[in-house]
Design an enzyme around this catalytic site. Structure first.
Site, PDB file in Angstrom:
ATOM      1  N   ARG A  73       0.890  -1.162   0.000  1.00 57.84           N
ATOM      2  CA  ARG A  73       0.000   0.000   0.000  1.00 57.84           C
ATOM      3  C   ARG A  73       0.928   1.212   0.000  1.00 57.84           C
ATOM      4  O   ARG A  73       1.782   1.334   0.872  1.00 57.84           O
ATOM      5  CB  ARG A  73      -0.881   0.018   1.249  1.00 57.84           C
ATOM      6  CG  ARG A  73      -1.774  -1.226   1.392  1.00 57.84           C
ATOM      7  CD  ARG A  73      -2.769  -1.032   2.517  1.00 57.84           C
ATOM      8  NE  ARG A  73      -3.391  -2.280   2.933  1.00 57.84           N
ATOM      9  CZ  ARG A  73      -4.441  -2.835   2.335  1.00 57.84           C
ATOM     10  NH1 ARG A  73      -4.950  -2.274   1.261  1.00 57.84           N
ATOM     11  NH2 ARG A  73      -4.955  -3.966   2.785  1.00 57.84           N
ATOM     12  N   ASP A 134     -12.770  -8.377  -0.290  1.00 61.97           N
ATOM     13  CA  ASP A 134     -13.909  -7.647   0.296  1.00 61.97           C
ATOM     14  C   ASP A 134     -15.149  -7.613  -0.612  1.00 61.97           C
ATOM     15  O   ASP A 134     -16.247  -7.363  -0.140  1.00 61.97           O
ATOM     16  CB  ASP A 134     -13.508  -6.200   0.612  1.00 61.97           C
ATOM     17  CG  ASP A 134     -12.319  -6.130   1.560  1.00 61.97           C
ATOM     18  OD1 ASP A 134     -12.066  -7.118   2.262  1.00 61.97           O
ATOM     19  OD2 ASP A 134     -11.639  -5.085   1.564  1.00 61.97           O
ATOM     20  N   MET A 176     -13.128 -10.590   7.839  1.00 64.76           N
ATOM     21  CA  MET A 176     -12.660  -9.391   7.138  1.00 64.76           C
ATOM     22  C   MET A 176     -13.689  -8.895   6.126  1.00 64.76           C
ATOM     23  O   MET A 176     -14.676  -9.572   5.844  1.00 64.76           O
ATOM     24  CB  MET A 176     -11.365  -9.703   6.397  1.00 64.76           C
ATOM     25  CG  MET A 176     -10.126  -9.509   7.235  1.00 64.76           C
ATOM     26  SD  MET A 176      -8.677  -9.573   6.177  1.00 64.76           S
ATOM     27  CE  MET A 176      -7.424  -9.074   7.339  1.00 64.76           C
TER      28      MET A 176
HETATM   29  O1  F6P Z   1      -8.982  -5.045   1.641  1.00 67.10           O
HETATM   30  C1  F6P Z   1      -8.608  -6.315   2.029  1.00 67.10           C
HETATM   31  C2  F6P Z   1      -8.415  -6.375   3.516  1.00 67.10           C
HETATM   32  O2  F6P Z   1      -8.025  -7.682   3.853  1.00 67.10           O
HETATM   33  C3  F6P Z   1      -9.635  -5.963   4.355  1.00 67.10           C
HETATM   34  O3  F6P Z   1     -10.592  -6.986   4.450  1.00 67.10           O
HETATM   35  C4  F6P Z   1      -8.994  -5.596   5.665  1.00 67.10           C
HETATM   36  O4  F6P Z   1      -9.778  -4.654   6.352  1.00 67.10           O
HETATM   37  C5  F6P Z   1      -7.679  -5.009   5.231  1.00 67.10           C
HETATM   38  O5  F6P Z   1      -7.412  -5.485   3.928  1.00 67.10           O
HETATM   39  C6  F6P Z   1      -6.518  -5.363   6.112  1.00 67.10           C
HETATM   40  O6  F6P Z   1      -5.419  -4.660   5.664  1.00 67.10           O
HETATM   41  P1  F6P Z   1      -3.930  -4.953   6.099  1.00 67.10           P
HETATM   42  O7  F6P Z   1      -3.532  -6.260   5.491  1.00 67.10           O
HETATM   43  O8  F6P Z   1      -3.156  -3.807   5.569  1.00 67.10           O
HETATM   44  O9  F6P Z   1      -3.933  -5.062   7.603  1.00 67.10           O
END
Ligand code: F6P
Length: 370
Positions: A73, A134, A176
């Protein structure tokens, strides 16, 4: 003439991303084009982590979870200057088309980077592939990874149901999905849960607690021998799961006078977390990823630009927003900016699909309880 196609995966990984990378690479190579893999998403693009990939590199990756290109990200990408640098990197590598595989944030990055107001007449063709467990991206029936995640949740719920049943206990299982209740709703049906809590219903904390307690009391009254209750809760529901558990236990104690120290009545919580995002992709996600990779590469070679590949949209596409893909009648090519505005509406509860999701389970609440 041979073209250069760059591929990157970005945001939360999802099972089946590798299938899309593989299909896009193999179709492009078979047609005599060059493929570049960008590692670590937009962050890697800004850092010039670009290198050739060929059929040998993607051989056998179909069955692997995660992404061989790695993901990230990137906050830097919110900055227009950084996006300008990204365009320069792609131009330096002689890229003709860019395929971005990712979720809402990743597709937003692609839309911004290819915006003519910002990019001018930058010639690189940009195609997005929806990939996110999601299922919060509008105008596609499914994104890559949703099916595998749902299967993982259902398997976990089946296991929890065994022990819940043995002890006659209540479990709240958190899954999630970020702000979207899709995974919770569908896996509740597929696992035979007693109830589902999701953000689209916009219930107050008190309503949530009351609905769980009502479910527990109803199950206890109806099923003397098996008092198991499984409630699936989407992570997007604002009340933290541990807090919900405490409130439910307190309310239940108040209602029944049962002492949870002596009985098996105390609610248990399981947060499935990132377990849901990993694992080998299901056959469906392998197929969907392959379909999307194939359609994306062919669309890019045909000069399509600022489009997202979509699979059987659940509602009619807005007027002029997309067309059925020539390469695959199950797929569509949809205007990327329209996808983003429809996604915003979906997440804000403003679209017909959002409204349907918000109310779909109202009528089913009693059915779930039987
Ligand atoms: O968007 C996918 C996802 O797995 C969501 O379901 C969750 O809220 C988020 O990413 C978790 O993000 P990270 O892996 O950055 O903690």
């Amino acid at each position: 003439m041979s073209k250069t196609i760059a591929i990157l995966t970005s945001g939360g990984d999802s099972p089946g991303m590798n299938a899309a990378i593989r299909a896009a690479t193999m179709v492009a190579v078979a047609k005599g084009h060059r493929v570049l893999g960008i590692r670590h998403g937009y962050r890697g693009l800004l850092d010039g982590k670009v290198g050739p990939i060929g059929a040998d590199d993607v051989n056998g990756i179909l069955r692997e979870g995660g992404t061989i290109l790695h993901s990230a990200r990137s906050r830097r990408f919110y900055d227009a200057e950084a996006r300008g640098h990204a365009r320069e990197v792609l131009t330096q590598y002689g890229v003709d088309a860019l395929i971005v595989i990712g979720g809402n944030g990743s597709l937003t990055g692609l839309t911004l980077m290819s915006n003519p107001d910002e990019a001018g007449d930058w010639p690189v063709r940009c195609i997005g592939i929806p990939a996110s467990i999601d299922n919060d991206i509008a105008l596609t029936g499914l994104a890559i990874g949703v099916d595998t995640a749902m299967n993982t949740i259902v398997e976990a719920c089946d296991r929890i149901a065994d022990t819940a049943s043995a002890h006659g206990r209540t479990f709240i299982i958190e899954v999630m999905g970020r702000d979207c209740g899709y995974l919770a709703m569908t896996s509740a049906i597929a696992s035979g849960a007693n109830m589902v809590l999701f953000p689209e219903a916009a219930r107050t904390e008190e309503e949530l607690v009351n609905s769980i307690v009502k479910t527990i009391l109803t199950v206890r009254e109806r099923h003397r021998e098996n008092q198991k209750v499984v409630a699936i809760k989407a992570e997007g529901v604002p009340t933290p799961t541990e807090r919900l558990k405490s409130l439910v236990d307190a309310k239940l104690f108040e209602a029944t006078g049962e002492d949870h120290e002596d009985e098996d009545v105390e609610t248990r919580v399981t947060v499935l977390g990132h377990v849901v995002r990993g694992g080998r992709p299901s056959a469906f996600d392998r197929l969907l990823g392959s379909r999307f990779g194939n359609v994306a590469v062919r669309a890019a070679l045909e000069g399509e630009h600022r489009k997202m590949v979509s699979w059987l949209p659940p509602m009619d596409l807005p007027e002029g927003a997309g067309t059925r893909a020539a390469a695959d009648p199950y797929c569509y090519l949809v205007d990327l900016p329209t996808v983003l505005s429809a996604t915003k509406q979906l997440l804000e509860g403003q679209s017909p699909l959002a409204r349907w999701r918000a109310t779909a389970f109202d009528d089913l609440e009693d059915v779930f309880l039987l």
